[in-house]
Design an enzyme around this catalytic site. Structure first.
Site, short mmCIF file in Angstrom:
data_model
loop_
_atom_site.label_atom_id
_atom_site.label_comp_id
_atom_site.label_asym_id
_atom_site.label_seq_id
_atom_site.Cartn_x
_atom_site.Cartn_y
_atom_site.Cartn_z
N GLY A 138 -2.79 6.04 -8.89
CA GLY A 138 -2.03 5.37 -9.71
C GLY A 138 -0.49 5.94 -9.22
O GLY A 138 -0.09 5.13 -8.29
N CYS A 139 0.05 6.87 -10.14
CA CYS A 139 1.55 7.22 -9.90
C CYS A 139 1.74 7.85 -8.71
O CYS A 139 2.99 7.50 -8.20
CB CYS A 139 1.76 7.92 -11.07
SG CYS A 139 1.56 7.00 -12.63
N VAL A 140 0.99 8.66 -7.93
CA VAL A 140 1.20 9.36 -6.80
C VAL A 140 1.27 8.42 -5.55
O VAL A 140 2.17 8.45 -4.92
CB VAL A 140 0.06 10.46 -6.50
CG1 VAL A 140 0.07 10.83 -5.00
CG2 VAL A 140 0.10 11.57 -7.31
#
Length: 200
Positions: A138-140
């Site tokens: 996701g955010c990575v």
């Protein structure tokens, strides 16, 4: 032969970002729990090395208005985000920001989207962004993709990122290495940070 064989070099002016290392990912009863604290402990070791080297350190956390209006469709789709308003939205003490470290508050997956991250890194003349945090898929991943699109070499630390399941985690690391950045082992990153001086 793998057509995706390009290599991006670790630059001379790195910065470290710790993406969303919040309680929501490390409390066993939380919807976003990643299953262990291994990536958190690895991120803490990378953080200590960056601080010792005088490398700039930035943190991110997710925060939305109570009604989620500033999170738009992402807030509507990713319903666990609604649990971040309370204690689960706090950063973990193992990687708590120091007084002079920037904390980027974001509403979407990428640490760059709708934030001052790119301009901050540019002002610091950073060329390489060492990425730790959650979640890998996701955010990575979103932050690594945006990093390369903004002209920063993304170096994702394999042991210092985590996800809720192994499949998306490994697939995302494979995809980042193939197309967007570099996936480095923790020990290699620690050694490289020890060689780095402060970005002045």
């Amino acid at each position: 032969m793998d057509p995706f064989d390009g290599v991006l070099p670790f630059g001379e002016r790195p910065a470290l970002i710790l993406v969303d290392l919040m309680r929501a990912y490390f409390e066993p009863d939380a919807d976003l729990y990643v299953g262990s604290r291994d990536c958190l402990l690895a991120a803490a070791r990378v953080l200590a090395a960056a601080r010792t080297a005088g490398v700039p350190v930035l943190h991110t956390r997710v925060a939305h208005s109570r009604d989620g209006a500033d999170g738009g469709l992402f807030y509507r789709k990713a319903t666990p985000l609604r649990r971040l308003h309370g204690p689960l939205g706090a950063l973990m003490p193992e990687v708590a920001p120091a007084g002079d470290e920037v904390v980027i508050v974001k509403q979407y997956a990428s640490a760059f989207f709708g934030t001052t991250l790119a301009s901050t890194l540019t002002a610091l003349r950073v060329d390489t962004l060492v990425i730790t945090g959650v979640s890998t898929s996701g955010c990575v991943r979103a932050s690594a993709v945006d990093a390369v699109q903004h002209g920063f070499v993304p170096i994702v630390v394999r042991q210092a990122v985590g996800d809720r399941s192994a499949g998306p985690h490994e697939a995302s690391l494979h995809d980042i290495q193939a197309k967007y950045g570099e996936v480095w082992e923790e020990q290699a990153v620690l050694e490289r940070l020890r060689e780095s001086g402060p970005a002045s």
